[in-house]
Design a protein around this motif. Sequence first.
Motif, PDB file in Angstrom:
ATOM      1  N   LEU A  95     -18.947 -18.886  10.473  1.00 56.26           N
ATOM      2  CA  LEU A  95     -19.038 -20.262  10.927  1.00 56.26           C
ATOM      3  C   LEU A  95     -19.865 -21.144   9.991  1.00 56.26           C
ATOM      4  O   LEU A  95     -19.747 -22.374  10.039  1.00 56.26           O
ATOM      5  CB  LEU A  95     -19.665 -20.314  12.324  1.00 56.26           C
ATOM      6  N   ALA A  96     -20.687 -20.551   9.169  1.00 56.60           N
ATOM      7  CA  ALA A  96     -21.602 -21.330   8.338  1.00 56.60           C
ATOM      8  C   ALA A  96     -20.841 -22.309   7.449  1.00 56.60           C
ATOM      9  O   ALA A  96     -19.926 -21.929   6.712  1.00 56.60           O
ATOM     10  CB  ALA A  96     -22.447 -20.398   7.479  1.00 56.60           C
ATOM     11  N   GLY A  97     -21.223 -23.576   7.533  1.00 58.04           N
ATOM     12  CA  GLY A  97     -20.651 -24.598   6.676  1.00 58.04           C
ATOM     13  C   GLY A  97     -19.287 -25.101   7.087  1.00 58.04           C
ATOM     14  O   GLY A  97     -18.717 -25.970   6.424  1.00 58.04           O
ATOM     15  N   THR A  98     -18.727 -24.600   8.188  1.00 59.17           N
ATOM     16  CA  THR A  98     -17.393 -25.023   8.615  1.00 59.17           C
ATOM     17  C   THR A  98     -17.475 -26.219   9.558  1.00 59.17           C
ATOM     18  O   THR A  98     -18.531 -26.553  10.098  1.00 59.17           O
ATOM     19  CB  THR A  98     -16.660 -23.885   9.346  1.00 59.17           C
ATOM     20  N   VAL A  99     -16.333 -26.856   9.745  1.00 56.48           N
ATOM     21  CA  VAL A  99     -16.160 -27.822  10.830  1.00 56.48           C
ATOM     22  C   VAL A  99     -15.370 -27.108  11.916  1.00 56.48           C
ATOM     23  O   VAL A  99     -14.222 -26.723  11.705  1.00 56.48           O
ATOM     24  CB  VAL A  99     -15.414 -29.086  10.370  1.00 56.48           C
TER      25      VAL A  99
END
Length: 226
Positions: A95-99
């Motif tokens: 999930l890191a850095g995602t929209v």
Amino acid sequence: MSVPERAMVMDPADVGRALTRIAHEVVERNKGTDGLVLVGIHTRGVPLARRLAARLSEIEGGQVPTGALDVAMYRDDIGLRPPGATRDTDLPFDLAGTVVVLVDDVLYTGRTIRAALDALTDFGRPRAIQLAVLVDRGHRELPLRADYVGKNLPTAPDGVVKVLLEETDGRDGVLVMDGDGAAGDGRGRPAATEGSGEPRGGAPVGREGSGEPRGGAPVGREGTRR
């Protein structure tokens, strides 16, 4: 006991058009699908997320990662109702850095979405979180709103909105039924899983399909952690 009166407010074609419109709005807002993931909230949010991912792929090409989220253990009414069945959370990506676009069938009091936000941040730190729902029926109890709405549907506090999907119910549609909101969560499911169903105050109605709120703050939280 009388049978609640039912009215179909969305037929299969309406559901399909709503998802197509939401897909185009997601692409427009995010300038494509790079870095985008979809997470459906069990139960009907999961097939809706998969359908939305398919439409995004048709528009932009490529595959949009899709996951499933169970929020049963994150609800704020645990201990106030019989425990619900838990389902698998499946997030096959970082999930890191995602929209993240959270997907659910009905937005009502906002308590399911609050639980979903807490659950998501236990799995990582997205850059932003957005919310897409097929139906927004109002009566919020928390300051939350959807970014993408298939249909804004004004309802009575004690009414029931039931979403039907081919994957879970054998057909697509949205029904509004008269009934006692205290006997369910206002989404056609037993047990009070979304609070009392009674509004804490009125809120303006957004334009249908615009994603405009009926009140409260947007769900998307840029780089924040609860």
